[in-house]
Design an enzyme around this catalytic site. Sequence first.
Site, PDB file in Angstrom:
ATOM      1  N   THR A  93      38.846   2.703  21.024  1.00  0.00           N
ATOM      2  CA  THR A  93      38.243   2.957  19.638  1.00  0.00           C
ATOM      3  C   THR A  93      39.102   4.259  19.046  1.00  0.00           C
ATOM      4  O   THR A  93      38.817   5.271  19.651  1.00  0.00           O
ATOM      5  CB  THR A  93      36.715   3.165  19.635  1.00  0.00           C
ATOM      6  OG1 THR A  93      35.978   2.088  20.111  1.00  0.00           O
ATOM      7  CG2 THR A  93      36.244   3.766  18.266  1.00  0.00           C
ATOM      8  N   LYS A 168      34.985  -1.207  13.692  1.00  0.00           N
ATOM      9  CA  LYS A 168      34.538  -0.493  14.384  1.00  0.00           C
ATOM     10  C   LYS A 168      33.706   0.716  13.947  1.00  0.00           C
ATOM     11  O   LYS A 168      32.627   0.763  14.629  1.00  0.00           O
ATOM     12  CB  LYS A 168      35.411  -0.486  15.635  1.00  0.00           C
ATOM     13  CG  LYS A 168      34.983   0.416  16.979  1.00  0.00           C
ATOM     14  CD  LYS A 168      33.799  -0.666  17.762  1.00  0.00           C
ATOM     15  CE  LYS A 168      33.100  -0.058  18.561  1.00  0.00           C
ATOM     16  NZ  LYS A 168      34.153   0.238  20.318  1.00  0.00           N
ATOM     17  N   LYS A 236      32.642  11.217  20.072  1.00  0.00           N
ATOM     18  CA  LYS A 236      34.064  11.110  19.574  1.00  0.00           C
ATOM     19  C   LYS A 236      34.127  10.274  18.511  1.00  0.00           C
ATOM     20  O   LYS A 236      34.873  10.352  17.182  1.00  0.00           O
ATOM     21  CB  LYS A 236      34.847  10.914  20.577  1.00  0.00           C
ATOM     22  CG  LYS A 236      36.331  10.740  20.513  1.00  0.00           C
ATOM     23  CD  LYS A 236      36.828   9.274  20.060  1.00  0.00           C
ATOM     24  CE  LYS A 236      36.714   8.431  21.214  1.00  0.00           C
ATOM     25  NZ  LYS A 236      37.171   7.155  21.053  1.00  0.00           N
TER      26      LYS A 236
END
Length: 286
Positions: A93, A168, A236
Amino acid sequence: MRAGFIGLGAMGIPMARNLAKNRFLSTVWNRTQSVADTLAKELRVASAQQLKDLAEKTEIIFICVSKDEDVLAVIDSLHPYFSKQHIIIDCSTTSSETARKVACIVRSKGGDFLDSPVSGGVEGACQGTLAFMVGGNANALNTVYPLLNAMGNSITHMGEVGTGQATKAVNQVMAAGINEAVTEALAFGQAQGLDMSKVIEVITQGAASNWFLKHRGNTMMKEIFNHGFKLKLHQKDLQICKEIGEQLGINLPLTETAFTHYQTLIDQGFGEEDISALFRLKSRLS
């Protein structure tokens, strides 16, 4: 097609196992060499000592690491060995910007690149039921489709490079909101003295049912947080979402709340725990 897999963490290991089960995997590499050696022995594949070795032995290369800078470091090491035979698939990601940067590097050597982040958690990785959201060339996706299908049951072409990561980001914002709602609701129920196993059982049969409640509800009640997606990694990802929001001039209040709550837990030493550890904070507040 000979496939290599880079990044053997909680997601990478079961994904690599499913590739091997379907006879696609030939080589693995991990920053901690012993991890790669152990898995290679189990799966009867090669353990690359260097990324150069992996690039020379494979046509399809999967990457599944933690951060944008990790992806870029891997690509930098692989870059001299890319050729037109290579298709690189990044299941990490990252930001869409990083995906586009990597695509330019790979394509400059004649190869192709797909940003293909996943959803479904460690359970999905183990069961081969991940959802892939893919950005890039449709022909490249068609070429590697059987390999993705070995690891997942949902493979969706979102558009050009970067759209997989953008999708995502939507997923991660939604997951943050669900985490906030579920942990708050369960803490609310616990504060009322309810039988929480019954609460979880009945709610998972109704309109408020969701994956997170089904898979993490009972473990939260037992204060078990040592599985699944690490809280510090979701934070994150939420930082990426916040940056996208700032670029677009969009407020993401749920994301900001989750980010702040995660930081509190990280400061208390819980960053390595599953994101369901948010219940620690919510149960305290209730």
